[in-house]
Enzyme design. Sequence first.
Site, PDB file in Angstrom:
ATOM      1  CG  ASP A  10      -1.707   1.266   1.414  1.00  0.00           C
ATOM      2  OD1 ASP A  10      -1.737   2.090   0.477  1.00  0.00           O
ATOM      3  OD2 ASP A  10      -2.304   1.439   2.492  1.00  0.00           O
ATOM      4  CE  LYS A  73      -1.839   7.033  -3.404  1.00  0.00           C
ATOM      5  NZ  LYS A  73      -2.340   6.045  -2.418  1.00  0.00           N
ATOM      6  CD  GLU A 151      -5.224   3.487  -2.369  1.00  0.00           C
ATOM      7  OE1 GLU A 151      -6.152   4.181  -1.899  1.00  0.00           O
ATOM      8  OE2 GLU A 151      -4.092   3.956  -2.602  1.00  0.00           O
ATOM      9  CG  ASP A 175      -9.278   4.359   1.006  1.00  0.00           C
ATOM     10  OD1 ASP A 175      -8.717   4.891   1.987  1.00  0.00           O
ATOM     11  OD2 ASP A 175      -8.666   3.677   0.162  1.00  0.00           O
TER      12      ASP A 175
END
Length: 516
Positions: A10, A73, A151, A175
């Site tokens: 992850d 990211k 994800e 999420d």
Amino acid sequence: MGDGKRIGIDLGTTYSAAAAVVGDEAEVTPNSEGDYTTPSVASFDEDDGTVIVGREALVRAQTYPDRTVRTIKRHMGDREYTEEIDGEEYTPEQISALLLQKVVSDAEDHLGMDVTNAVITVPAYFGERQRQATKQAGEIAGLTVDRIINEPTAACLAYGLDEEDDDSEIALVYDLGGGTFDVTLVDLAYDIDTVEVVASNGDRQLGGEDWDECLVEWILETFEDDTGIDLSDDPEALGRIYAAAREAKESLSSSSSTRVNIPFLAPNENFEEQLTREEFNDLTSHLVDRTFEVCDELFGQVDYDVGDVETVLLVGGSTRMPLVQERVADYFDQEPSKEIHPDEAVATGAAVQAAIIDRGEGGLGADGQAQELLPGISDGLILVDVTPQSLGVALADGSFDVLIERNESVPATARKESYTTVKDNQTAVKTRVFQGESDVAEENDFLDEFVLEGIAPAPAGEPNLACEFELDENGLLHVEAEDLDRGETSDISIEGIFSRSEAEVEEMRTALPSVE
């Protein structure tokens, strides 16, 4: 890079984690500090040029903010973005590769074997550029990236295909990570061993970091009101303020109030204030509202209502905030599931996917171990993701012609044979590929372009041309244009200007400094 130990990773905005199947269990591997998540922070040492990644780098962000990189990211897929340290420019892929090297090295130490292969997760709404960049970050780090998966899909694998009384279940993955938010509707079909993403929506600029920002602003304003001192342009003070903000946010997830104490924030001046959870909620409630605007948009795209959701899965450390949990329960009229660890679910699910890839190859997932992880599955487990944004081509008038619609199941193939020339005696046609939702091509993300040549001269509108899109299981796109009159084709895999060549990847790998 060989076919060896496979793990799941992850690669998060604020924290990253690795997991592997050991025996008959998928487990998150601890890092060298004994933690199960590693801060996605890289700090460049001023003396020997090495890079410190993780917890120590997060601490160094307070004193060396100009030498420390966080939340990279959020820039994945941006070809123009670089971080400059000591006159050297580093791409988002390179910074991410440094993070991956730390995570992989710690996993190898824990597992006692080399890791060469990985399944890496990305937000469901990541487009072509971001997925390619993530894959190449893994390659720069020296990994063979077996698959890029979403994800929320990974979270569902961690949740498991349990043996239910019902044949299927509609789940929603909420999420909320450190830097990104996405919400995904998933159909778990137990009777046919299928995990199918129905639709996904997200906000790539919304996450726990934004809650931190609210507290930072509160500290700055309160301090200036009390002392008359503006610290908004003081990097060292801001580093300490951000650290205090994160600590206060985390404390308020378990306590009704907390004392924010930053000694000597300015010469002869301390900061010390009591902050209640209610005050924190007031400061940040607009951020929680934004998550449900994303949810509203999702349900506006599908033939499902909020009431159709049978299970809500919370993923991401930011879902620990009580207000988030309360609002989720109110919105869906049910308590969210507590069966999966929000910080570890995505990495765990990626490890399950890695084991499924291994199964049948004599690897870690052999001998029925994946079945132990997912009690309801057979050898034919099917994972079905969807494309996060529409894919199509630009027409001569500047409009955007969609071939693969948003939220279409992946892999997907679409073909149109209605194209032609727009000028007399035109012998070549340029195909420009875009991704997005605007009717105007240039308002979407440009992916790549190529030219179909050798068309026989003819009046405009007479040649018969076709275009075909193929989107594979990794969300990577292949495009082909065909002259139907001659049977000649021209095609590309979307790597072009937004992807790095093998030579570039090798050059960036060679240029990486050592990770401590």
